[in-house]
Design an enzyme around this catalytic site. Structure first.
Site, PDB file in Angstrom:
ATOM      1  CG  HIS A 160     -22.593  66.705  68.017  1.00  0.00           C
ATOM      2  ND1 HIS A 160     -23.116  65.852  67.155  1.00  0.00           N
ATOM      3  CD2 HIS A 160     -22.111  67.731  67.227  1.00  0.00           C
ATOM      4  CE1 HIS A 160     -22.933  66.477  65.890  1.00  0.00           C
ATOM      5  NE2 HIS A 160     -22.289  67.630  66.022  1.00  0.00           N
ATOM      6  CG  ASP A 168     -24.206  59.829  76.088  1.00  0.00           C
ATOM      7  OD1 ASP A 168     -23.860  60.634  75.347  1.00  0.00           O
ATOM      8  OD2 ASP A 168     -23.882  58.774  75.695  1.00  0.00           O
TER       9      ASP A 168
HETATM   10  P1  ADP Z   1     -20.318  59.263  71.360  1.00  0.00           P
HETATM   11  O1  ADP Z   1     -20.676  60.264  70.449  1.00  0.00           O
HETATM   12  O2  ADP Z   1     -20.188  59.784  72.786  1.00  0.00           O
HETATM   13  O3  ADP Z   1     -19.244  58.294  71.284  1.00  0.00           O
HETATM   14  P2  ADP Z   1     -22.928  58.009  70.610  1.00  0.00           P
HETATM   15  O4  ADP Z   1     -23.661  56.673  71.257  1.00  0.00           O
HETATM   16  O5  ADP Z   1     -23.730  58.966  70.256  1.00  0.00           O
HETATM   17  O6  ADP Z   1     -22.024  58.214  71.638  1.00  0.00           O
HETATM   18  O7  ADP Z   1     -22.289  57.460  69.330  1.00  0.00           O
HETATM   19  C1  ADP Z   1     -21.458  56.527  69.230  1.00  0.00           C
HETATM   20  C2  ADP Z   1     -21.243  55.868  67.710  1.00  0.00           C
HETATM   21  O8  ADP Z   1     -20.051  55.300  67.419  1.00  0.00           O
HETATM   22  C3  ADP Z   1     -22.468  55.145  67.477  1.00  0.00           C
HETATM   23  O9  ADP Z   1     -22.789  55.316  65.989  1.00  0.00           O
HETATM   24  C4  ADP Z   1     -21.717  53.661  67.482  1.00  0.00           C
HETATM   25  O10 ADP Z   1     -22.285  52.745  66.775  1.00  0.00           O
HETATM   26  C5  ADP Z   1     -20.425  54.076  67.135  1.00  0.00           C
HETATM   27  N1  ADP Z   1     -19.515  52.866  68.016  1.00  0.00           N
HETATM   28  C6  ADP Z   1     -19.423  53.032  69.422  1.00  0.00           C
HETATM   29  N2  ADP Z   1     -18.655  52.166  69.769  1.00  0.00           N
HETATM   30  C7  ADP Z   1     -18.386  51.180  68.521  1.00  0.00           C
HETATM   31  C8  ADP Z   1     -17.244  50.211  68.395  1.00  0.00           C
HETATM   32  N3  ADP Z   1     -16.792  49.872  69.314  1.00  0.00           N
HETATM   33  N4  ADP Z   1     -17.049  49.997  67.103  1.00  0.00           N
HETATM   34  C9  ADP Z   1     -17.762  50.697  65.995  1.00  0.00           C
HETATM   35  N5  ADP Z   1     -18.476  51.783  66.303  1.00  0.00           N
HETATM   36  C10 ADP Z   1     -18.910  51.970  67.484  1.00  0.00           C
HETATM   37  C1  G6P Z   2     -18.341  62.573  71.001  1.00  0.00           C
HETATM   38  C2  G6P Z   2     -18.252  64.003  70.689  1.00  0.00           C
HETATM   39  C3  G6P Z   2     -17.596  64.067  69.297  1.00  0.00           C
HETATM   40  C4  G6P Z   2     -16.144  63.289  69.153  1.00  0.00           C
HETATM   41  C5  G6P Z   2     -16.601  61.753  69.322  1.00  0.00           C
HETATM   42  C6  G6P Z   2     -15.521  60.848  69.461  1.00  0.00           C
HETATM   43  O1  G6P Z   2     -19.245  62.175  70.025  1.00  0.00           O
HETATM   44  O2  G6P Z   2     -19.253  64.879  70.590  1.00  0.00           O
HETATM   45  O3  G6P Z   2     -17.153  65.434  69.276  1.00  0.00           O
HETATM   46  O4  G6P Z   2     -15.754  63.343  67.775  1.00  0.00           O
HETATM   47  O5  G6P Z   2     -16.902  61.898  70.842  1.00  0.00           O
HETATM   48  O6  G6P Z   2     -14.300  61.451  70.285  1.00  0.00           O
HETATM   49  P1  G6P Z   2     -13.057  61.931  69.669  1.00  0.00           P
HETATM   50  O7  G6P Z   2     -12.219  62.567  70.615  1.00  0.00           O
HETATM   51  O8  G6P Z   2     -12.228  60.546  69.338  1.00  0.00           O
HETATM   52  O9  G6P Z   2     -13.261  62.641  68.268  1.00  0.00           O
END
Ligand code: ADP
Ligand code: G6P
Length: 500
Positions: free
Chosen positions: A170, A379
């Site tokens: 991912h 990202d």
């Molecule tokens: P990552 O996987 O690195 O966190 P992404 O943008 O691909 O980044 O996915 C983040 C997911 O987590 C999204 O579905 C987003 O809505 C959710 N998210 C991010 N910040 C928050 C938050 N403060 N509260 C709830 N959901 C969140």
């Molecule tokens: C990214 C990574 C995921 C991970 C998520 C949240 O989306 O690709 O593998 O689950 O961040 O991070 P955390 O360390 O809390 O699982």
């Protein structure tokens, strides 16, 4: 699963394997508290788990001894928790996964820490996950392993005799000269090559992986077909960007309670314009750089003082890792400094929320925002950009980093270099002043693209590659029904957690 048993055609069992499970179980003053996990991986996988007969093998999200966590009654699918000790969590997750692989794959070489004991814990814990998943395999079950925390699991599964193994990575996959910095880069590649199908978000990561297999392992690689030959097997390597549940976001964006909540947010902020950023509090997200770019913007364009506020929502994440603790302090200092420098009685430049929000509240923030600033330094993809677009449909502006994988799909965004604060400011001004017709035109194209390649498309495509068309189609059909249940349940759980 009973429902499946009664049907004419028995779908294949899906064994999902990921480090982060759908919920985090915490022990708060002796009380068990369940929270929905935050992050792109969980957002993407839950509908699949509800749509095929699934066992999801994952960590509980907090270190637990043998007794303090038990499988949960909240999930409709079987969720089997892998129990990890505090030391395993520190070394495997806090150490190798998040101080070696994560920074390396996001090109933060100076943040990498390579420690033999972290690697040993990583191999041991990967074996633990593989064994626990293997116990669930049957003749034709499918195993779908996820992300950089579990790169060795496909290798171990294969060595136990499992087949039909898919893997999705991912995060970005770096080229050989970056991956080659890792002392155990070959083991990581061999680990992944235990799979039958390996997915990445974008073609660039596929190409990087193929080049790594060729140059670091001397393997035979077909770049045109995306195939690696390994131990007599042909491994498919594909680019499939994760999609979101676009129709749910579109519906949320139109609901009257969302519109009311959005109006209340705007009224509270009280400025003509609102810019929004939503991230986990991760250094890869460029939060600090974004806030500093905004400070430069207000310094440079005085007319925007009192007229534009930034709402920065940051979800807590990996707080045991020093770089994340440091970042939190730096971000809070920067917000305080900038609000002190520019703020007035009638205007707060930056609103900062350090917490998670349920999906419907995030949708209200998306609806309230004139512009979404999705400006990571690096990202893998970024789902927030897609969620904003799907919620807005025909208005708002997406300001997007050229270093987010999703830029390949969302080309009509206003694309910025997050390292260039002045250039960021110039583009932000252009975005905020874009004529309404142009804003709508771009947003409609973006929304259509997000809808075309939604979550069902992604899940269906990967499962079809791994298991064939019939299983892929059944999965897609089932998702529509199950995703409504997910949205409802997620909201309820977060509300419950907030009350607790
Ligand atoms: P990552 O996987 O690195 O966190 P992404 O943008 O691909 O980044 O996915 C983040 C997911 O987590 C999204 O579905 C987003 O809505 C959710 N998210 C991010 N910040 C928050 C938050 N403060 N509260 C709830 N959901 C969140
Ligand atoms: C990214 C990574 C995921 C991970 C998520 C949240 O989306 O690709 O593998 O689950 O961040 O991070 P955390 O360390 O809390 O699982």
């Amino acid at each position: 699963m009973k429902e499946w048993a009664a049907s004419r055609w028995m779908p294949r069992k899906l064994i999902l394997v990921s480090n982060r499970g759908p919920y985090t179980v915490k022990n708060v003053n002796g009380r068990r508290q369940v929270e929905r996990a935050v992050g792109g991986l969980v957002t993407a996988l839950e509908p699949a788990a509800r749509s095929l007969p699934t066992v999801w093998v994952a960590w509980a999200g907090s270190p637990c001894g043998e007794t303090s966590c038990s499988p949960d009654e909240v999930s409709e699918f079987a969720w089997e928790q892998v129990t990890l000790t505090q030391e395993e969590v520190d070394k495997y997750y806090g150490g190798f996964a998040n101080q070696a692989l994560w920074p390396l794959c996001h090109y933060f070489i100076d943040k990498c820490r390579f420690d033999r004991s972290h690697w040993d814990a990583y191999t041991w814990v990967n074996k633990k996950f593989a064994l626990q998943a293997f116990r669930h395999t049957t003749g034709n079950s499918l195993i779908w392993v996820h992300d950089y925390q579990l790169a060795l699991v496909p290798h171990y599964l294969r060595s136990y005799g499992a087949a039909n193994i898919g893997f999705f990575w991912h995060i970005p996959f770096p080229p050989p000269d970056v991956l080659g910095i890792l002392p155990w880069c070959r083991e990581v590649l061999r680990g992944l090559l235990g799979s039958d199908v390996i997915g990445f978000h974008v073609q660039q990561y596929v190409d990087n992986f193929l080049r790594c297999a060729e140059t670091l392992l001397n393997l035979n690689v077909d770049y045109d077909r995306g195939v690696v030959q390994y131990h007599g097997r042909s491994i498919r390597v594909v680019a499939l960007p994760v999609g979101i549940d676009a129709s749910t976001y579109a519906a949320l964006g139109k609901r009257s309670d969302t519109l009311e909540a959005a109006a209340a947010i705007r009224q509270k902020v009280g400025t003509g314009m609102v810019a929004l950023a939503v991230d986990r509090l991760d250094y890869s997200k460029g939060i600090l750089e974004r806030i500093e770019a905004l400070a430069r913007f207000w310094a440079r364009y005085e007319s925007y003082r009192g007229r534009l506020s930034l709402i920065q929502i940051a979800a807590p994440t990996r707080s045991a890792v020093p770089a994340y603790r440091d970042l939190r302090r730096q971000v809070e200092e920067a917000v305080g400094r900038i609000n002190g420098l520019f703020g007035r009685e009638d205007w707060v430049p930056v609103y900062y929320y350090y917490r998670s929000f349920p999906q419907h509240e995030l949708a209200a923030y998306y609806t309230a925002a004139d512009a979404a600033l999705v400006t990571p330094l690096r990202d893998g993809l970024n789902l927030v950009a897609k969620e904003y677009v799907a919620t807005r449909q025909n208005d708002g502006v997406l300001v997007l980093s050229r270093f987010a994988g999703v830029v390949e799909e969302l080309r009509e965004a206003v694309v910025v270099n997050p390292y260039d604060a002045d250039g960021f400011g110039t583009k932000l001004k252009a975005a905020l002043e874009m004529p309404a017709a142009e804003r709508r035109r771009r947003m409609q194209i973006l929304a259509e693209r997000v809808k075309q390649r939604d979550l069902e498309w992604w899940l269906g495509s990967f499962i079809t590659l791994l298991a064939g068309k019939e299983t892929g189609e059944v999965l897609v059909k089932r998702i529509g029904k199950s995703k409504r249940a997910v949205a409802k349940l997620s909201g309820e759980l977060l509300e419950e957690a907030a009350r607790a």
